[in-house]
Design a protein around this motif. Sequence first.
Motif, PDB file in Angstrom:
ATOM      1  N   ASP A  48     -19.196  -0.620 -35.963  1.00  0.00           N
ATOM      2  CA  ASP A  48     -18.257  -1.727 -35.738  1.00  0.00           C
ATOM      3  C   ASP A  48     -17.345  -1.871 -36.955  1.00  0.00           C
ATOM      4  O   ASP A  48     -17.799  -2.217 -38.047  1.00  0.00           O
ATOM      5  CB  ASP A  48     -19.032  -3.023 -35.508  1.00  0.00           C
ATOM      6  CG  ASP A  48     -18.124  -4.175 -35.082  1.00  0.00           C
ATOM      7  OD1 ASP A  48     -16.939  -4.176 -35.451  1.00  0.00           O
ATOM      8  OD2 ASP A  48     -18.608  -5.084 -34.390  1.00  0.00           O
ATOM      9  N   PRO A  49     -16.042  -1.638 -36.802  1.00  0.00           N
ATOM     10  CA  PRO A  49     -15.142  -1.670 -37.952  1.00  0.00           C
ATOM     11  C   PRO A  49     -14.926  -3.062 -38.539  1.00  0.00           C
ATOM     12  O   PRO A  49     -14.403  -3.187 -39.647  1.00  0.00           O
ATOM     13  CB  PRO A  49     -13.829  -1.100 -37.392  1.00  0.00           C
ATOM     14  CG  PRO A  49     -13.895  -1.377 -35.925  1.00  0.00           C
ATOM     15  CD  PRO A  49     -15.338  -1.254 -35.558  1.00  0.00           C
ATOM     16  N   SER A  50     -15.329  -4.102 -37.804  1.00  0.00           N
ATOM     17  CA  SER A  50     -15.128  -5.461 -38.310  1.00  0.00           C
ATOM     18  C   SER A  50     -16.167  -5.865 -39.353  1.00  0.00           C
ATOM     19  O   SER A  50     -15.983  -6.862 -40.058  1.00  0.00           O
ATOM     20  CB  SER A  50     -15.162  -6.473 -37.150  1.00  0.00           C
ATOM     21  OG  SER A  50     -16.477  -6.615 -36.620  1.00  0.00           O
ATOM     22  N   LEU A  51     -17.249  -5.104 -39.464  1.00  0.00           N
ATOM     23  CA  LEU A  51     -18.296  -5.444 -40.431  1.00  0.00           C
ATOM     24  C   LEU A  51     -17.849  -5.054 -41.833  1.00  0.00           C
ATOM     25  O   LEU A  51     -17.365  -3.951 -42.054  1.00  0.00           O
ATOM     26  CB  LEU A  51     -19.602  -4.734 -40.073  1.00  0.00           C
ATOM     27  CG  LEU A  51     -20.160  -5.028 -38.674  1.00  0.00           C
ATOM     28  CD1 LEU A  51     -21.482  -4.300 -38.470  1.00  0.00           C
ATOM     29  CD2 LEU A  51     -20.324  -6.523 -38.449  1.00  0.00           C
ATOM     30  N   THR A  52     -18.030  -5.963 -42.770  1.00  0.00           N
ATOM     31  CA  THR A  52     -17.552  -5.722 -44.139  1.00  0.00           C
ATOM     32  C   THR A  52     -18.681  -5.623 -45.154  1.00  0.00           C
ATOM     33  O   THR A  52     -18.440  -5.405 -46.335  1.00  0.00           O
ATOM     34  CB  THR A  52     -16.597  -6.845 -44.572  1.00  0.00           C
ATOM     35  OG1 THR A  52     -17.289  -8.100 -44.522  1.00  0.00           O
ATOM     36  CG2 THR A  52     -15.385  -6.906 -43.662  1.00  0.00           C
ATOM     37  N   GLY A  53     -19.934  -5.778 -44.707  1.00  0.00           N
ATOM     38  CA  GLY A  53     -21.084  -5.684 -45.611  1.00  0.00           C
ATOM     39  C   GLY A  53     -21.835  -6.990 -45.688  1.00  0.00           C
ATOM     40  O   GLY A  53     -21.238  -8.066 -45.728  1.00  0.00           O
ATOM     41  N   GLY A  54     -23.174  -6.883 -45.709  1.00  0.00           N
ATOM     42  CA  GLY A  54     -24.015  -8.062 -45.813  1.00  0.00           C
ATOM     43  C   GLY A  54     -24.398  -8.676 -44.486  1.00  0.00           C
ATOM     44  O   GLY A  54     -25.139  -9.660 -44.452  1.00  0.00           O
ATOM     45  N   GLU A  55     -23.923  -8.086 -43.374  1.00  0.00           N
ATOM     46  CA  GLU A  55     -24.267  -8.636 -42.060  1.00  0.00           C
ATOM     47  C   GLU A  55     -25.634  -8.123 -41.587  1.00  0.00           C
ATOM     48  O   GLU A  55     -26.139  -7.108 -42.056  1.00  0.00           O
ATOM     49  CB  GLU A  55     -23.202  -8.263 -41.020  1.00  0.00           C
ATOM     50  CG  GLU A  55     -21.820  -8.849 -41.282  1.00  0.00           C
ATOM     51  CD  GLU A  55     -20.914  -7.908 -42.053  1.00  0.00           C
ATOM     52  OE1 GLU A  55     -19.698  -8.159 -42.087  1.00  0.00           O
ATOM     53  OE2 GLU A  55     -21.440  -6.917 -42.620  1.00  0.00           O
ATOM     54  N   TYR A  56     -26.172  -8.842 -40.596  1.00  0.00           N
ATOM     55  CA  TYR A  56     -27.446  -8.478 -39.979  1.00  0.00           C
ATOM     56  C   TYR A  56     -27.220  -8.502 -38.473  1.00  0.00           C
ATOM     57  O   TYR A  56     -26.778  -9.505 -37.914  1.00  0.00           O
ATOM     58  CB  TYR A  56     -28.516  -9.487 -40.386  1.00  0.00           C
ATOM     59  CG  TYR A  56     -29.941  -9.141 -40.042  1.00  0.00           C
ATOM     60  CD1 TYR A  56     -30.383  -7.823 -39.953  1.00  0.00           C
ATOM     61  CD2 TYR A  56     -30.889 -10.149 -39.841  1.00  0.00           C
ATOM     62  CE1 TYR A  56     -31.698  -7.519 -39.667  1.00  0.00           C
ATOM     63  CE2 TYR A  56     -32.213  -9.865 -39.560  1.00  0.00           C
ATOM     64  CZ  TYR A  56     -32.619  -8.545 -39.473  1.00  0.00           C
ATOM     65  OH  TYR A  56     -33.942  -8.251 -39.195  1.00  0.00           O
ATOM     66  N   VAL A  57     -27.498  -7.391 -37.813  1.00  0.00           N
ATOM     67  CA  VAL A  57     -27.225  -7.238 -36.388  1.00  0.00           C
ATOM     68  C   VAL A  57     -28.541  -7.125 -35.622  1.00  0.00           C
ATOM     69  O   VAL A  57     -29.434  -6.372 -36.013  1.00  0.00           O
ATOM     70  CB  VAL A  57     -26.364  -5.983 -36.122  1.00  0.00           C
ATOM     71  CG1 VAL A  57     -26.016  -5.879 -34.640  1.00  0.00           C
ATOM     72  CG2 VAL A  57     -25.094  -6.008 -36.973  1.00  0.00           C
TER      73      VAL A  57
END
Length: 310
Positions: A257-266
């Motif tokens: 997903d190109p919208s993720l910029t780091g630090g997310e949890y899916v």
Amino acid sequence: MTWSTDDIPDLTGKRAVITGVTGGLGLHTALGLARHGAKLVVTARDGAKADDTVAHIQKDSPGTTVDVVSLDLADISDAKRAAAEVAAAYDRIDVLINNAGIMLTPTARTKDGFELQMGTNHLGHFAWTAGLWPLLDASGARVVTVSSSAHASARGIDLDSLTPAGSSRRYRRWQSYSESKLANLMFALELDRRAKASGSAVVSVAAHPGYASTNLTKTGPSVNGLSLPGIAVHQITRIIAQPAAHGAWPLLMAATDPSLTGGEYVGPANLGGARGRPKLVGMTKIARDEQLADELWAASEAATDIKFEV
């Protein structure tokens, strides 16, 4: 907007490295990436199973390049060797997915003397990622670390479990597994913090599959052979869990997903995170504890004898 595998962009020319692909989540993640044109580098401990996996992927997506690297995450020296082999063989890595793991094993230790679950799930991947870091950094790669909703059961991490002497507490399978998955999540977040602080283009995110039906629930509780508890858990899982192919969705979203910029949890969106389409999900307060994350990083460096400088 609901994410689906149709949202995976064209990955032609991109190289994805995935640990643990001989079944379950790893296999379906590899299939999902291959269907969109990615070149794959996959790791496995069992050469025969690896050959079967390669044949499966190439039958599903003819023409896919699939290279296999031997990797035993329960052996830090082998993790270092495998990382060095990959770093020497390729000029870039676009996606690294740290997926391999074990679950609810009986009391056992890694080759280096660490508790098996923490040693394999966290320390092995820490050493492996550290060895790949210069190439990941130069490539501006996406790093996906696979955690678990079980991280919420951990109230912290006994850092003594990252020493050969081990923890003085009584071994409990679920406690150790939960702490190893909390360590995976904290590693992903700390890697993101350090990458951003250094100006690196690496994007570090975490994912969990929810309650997915894989062989992990059967083989984990026995390690060296089937056990009645392992068979029972596996049969229950087959009935109520989502298929492994669906469990791979959060990993695929985290990886592409190109919208993720780091630090997310899916993780999955439905039934309290047990199943369904992937979305950004929450995590426990302890998972966001930056002081503990820093201590975990330092303890991991000491355990692996690696200075992992980002």
